[in-house]
Write an enzyme that holds these catalytic residues in place. Structure first.
Site, mmCIF file in Angstrom:
data_model
loop_
_atom_site.group_PDB
_atom_site.id
_atom_site.type_symbol
_atom_site.label_atom_id
_atom_site.label_comp_id
_atom_site.label_asym_id
_atom_site.label_seq_id
_atom_site.Cartn_x
_atom_site.Cartn_y
_atom_site.Cartn_z
ATOM 1 N N ASN A 57 -0.342 1.501 9.725
ATOM 2 C CA ASN A 57 -0.218 1.691 8.013
ATOM 3 C C ASN A 57 -0.577 3.846 7.571
ATOM 4 O OD1 ASN A 57 -2.511 0.542 8.558
ATOM 5 N ND2 ASN A 57 -3.200 1.301 6.027
ATOM 6 N N CYS A 71 -11.290 7.800 1.127
ATOM 7 C CA CYS A 71 -12.667 8.330 0.083
ATOM 8 C C CYS A 71 -12.429 8.155 -1.244
ATOM 9 C CB CYS A 71 -12.535 9.636 0.576
ATOM 10 S SG CYS A 71 -13.359 10.797 2.223
ATOM 11 N N GLN A 131 4.438 -2.652 7.870
ATOM 12 C CA GLN A 131 4.568 -1.141 7.902
ATOM 13 C C GLN A 131 5.965 -1.463 8.634
ATOM 14 O OE1 GLN A 131 4.025 0.806 6.519
ATOM 15 N NE2 GLN A 131 1.970 -0.307 5.360
ATOM 16 N N GLY A 167 1.283 -9.175 1.395
ATOM 17 C CA GLY A 167 0.998 -9.006 3.137
ATOM 18 C C GLY A 167 -0.230 -10.088 3.894
ATOM 19 N N THR A 168 -1.082 -9.397 2.654
ATOM 20 C CA THR A 168 -2.922 -10.163 2.309
ATOM 21 C C THR A 168 -2.921 -11.078 2.656
ATOM 22 O OG1 THR A 168 -3.765 -8.288 1.375
ATOM 23 C CG2 THR A 168 -5.458 -9.874 1.682
ATOM 24 N N THR A 203 4.000 -23.702 -7.740
ATOM 25 C CA THR A 203 5.612 -23.318 -8.040
ATOM 26 C C THR A 203 6.154 -21.623 -7.966
ATOM 27 O OG1 THR A 203 5.360 -23.906 -10.226
ATOM 28 C CG2 THR A 203 6.751 -22.662 -10.437
#
Length: 401
Positions: free
Chosen positions: A151, A324, A179, A72-73, A237
């Site tokens: 998300n 965190c 999502q 997705g990034t 490829t």
């Protein structure tokens, strides 16, 4: 921990057995290059075409509009960069404060490249104010990038309303649907979306494969320069085993998306029981307009990480609403954008279900969780929003956000 209770499906999902079965031959027997002229590679090329058709069917798009990516990034980055390169004279971008880092951090980088970025706020339910969007749109706006569903909270944005507004100003519309795909029906043939990215590992496919929808007619300059693959839109490829798996996962998701009621029923039962049996708990985000598998619950006066570690001892996997990690104690940028009090921010947990979640697993969570929260609260020095320490933290949030 093969027998864990896995309620972290917005982070990743287990591979469906049928997906594994579909991809394995392309890791061993059918290893030819799909671009080769010989028969051995040609049969792989035909399988790639079938996978592309399967992904297109999930989105109700044309197979020629599907570009395979690694995740997705990559899809988000490729889409945003392509949209901007198609309109080089326009220097304004609109996005939201609650986007995934794949979009937010790229927009921050683009600000250093002399783009102006407007970050739309959300209300206490995590919803956008479309009047704010209307006020931000100008003739100089090149791109509007808004996620389909968040998300962390699962909140679904009114994508088609947004898209109609965007079109009136001649801007391109990119949607991070990582999502949403496989959880709610999508129809690109009737949509206002120009570019849409999603990832295989969120739909019971493998990691390392994704897809980008590029509406026919949208000019697209590739992010990865190389050979002719993907109709010249992504060099390199093809990841054949991955995209074969994604095709199979897409086919299964298309069957499942029309029958997500079981997930929603289990999610609702989990949520109702938690709110009924554990005091000082709240649902974060919009309780109506959200994904059917997601609930984000704030447990006041305790740390989310302590809850996660305690549940982990019972084999229960979820995720914290607080970012965190790596030693950071900063709460989630998404929950901060909702304006939640500090006592809720640090004690928020996201439970995200899948088609594999069972009644027995939900029963076990409801058996364990009240005792976990009671024990942690007994150790916490803070049991009221009036605690002076909490008030100081509230002030710090206001000055830093």
């Amino acid at each position: 921990m093969n027998d864990c209770i896995y309620l972290d499906n917005n982070a990743t999902t287990r591979l469906d057995d049928a997906v594994v079965e579909a991809m394995l031959p392309y890791l061993t027997t059918f290893y030819g290059n799909p671009s080769s002229m010989h028969t051995f590679g040609g049969q792989v090329g035909r399988a790639v075409r079938t996978a592309r058709e399967q992904v297109a069917a999930l989105l109700n798009a044309e197979s020629s509009e599907i570009v395979f990516t690694s995740c997705g990034t990559e899809g988000d980055n490729a889409a945003i960069r392509a949209a901007l390169s198609a309109q080089p004279k326009k220097r304004h971008i609109i996005t939201t404060q609650v986007e995934h880092p794949a979009v937010l951090n790229l927009c921050k980088r683009l600000e250093k490249e002399d783009y102006t970025v407007t970050y739309l706020s959300v209300n206490e339910k995590g919803q956008l104010d479309l009047d704010e969007l209307e006020a931000a749109l100008t003739g100089n706006t090149a791109l509007v990038s808004v996620m389909y569903a968040n998300n962390e909270t699962g909140v679904i944005f009114p994508i088609e309303q947004i898209g109609q507004m965007v079109k009136e100003y001649g801007a391109l519309f990119h949607v991070d649907a990582v999502q949403a795909v496989g959880k709610i029906p999508l129809d690109m043939k009737t949509s206002t979306i120009d570019l849409l990215a999603f990832s295989g590992h969120k739909v019971h496919g493998p990691k390392g494969i994704g897809a980008l929808y590029v509406r026919k007619g949208v000019r697209f300059r590739p992010l990865l320069i190389g050979g002719h693959q993907e109709r010249g839109r992504r060099g390199g490829t093809e990841n054949v085993p991955g995209l074969i798996a994604l095709g199979q996962a897409a086919e299964l998701a298309q069957k499942h998306v029309a029958n997500v009621g079981q997930e929603q029923q289990l999610r609702d039962r989990l949520e109702r029981s938690i709110l009924a049996t554990i005091p000082n708990t709240v649902v974060n985000g919009d309780p109506i307009n959200r994904l059917p598998n997601t609930t984000n619950i704030g447990f006041k006066y305790i740390e989310g990480e302590a809850i996660l570690l305690s549940m982990n001892q019972f084999g229960i996997c979820a995720s914290s609403g607080s970012a965190c990690t790596s030693g950071s104690l900063e709460p989630s940028h998404v929950l901060r954008a909702l304006g939640l009090p500090y006592s809720v921010l640090h004690g928020s947990i996201r439970f995200s279900l899948s088609r594999y979640t069972t009644d027995a697993e939900i029963d076990r969570v409801l058996e364990v969780l009240p005792g976990v929260i009671e024990r942690l609260r007994a150790m916490s020095p803070f049991n009221s929003d009036d605690a002076s320490w909490l008030q100081e933290q509230e002030k710090a949030l206001v000055t830093t956000y």
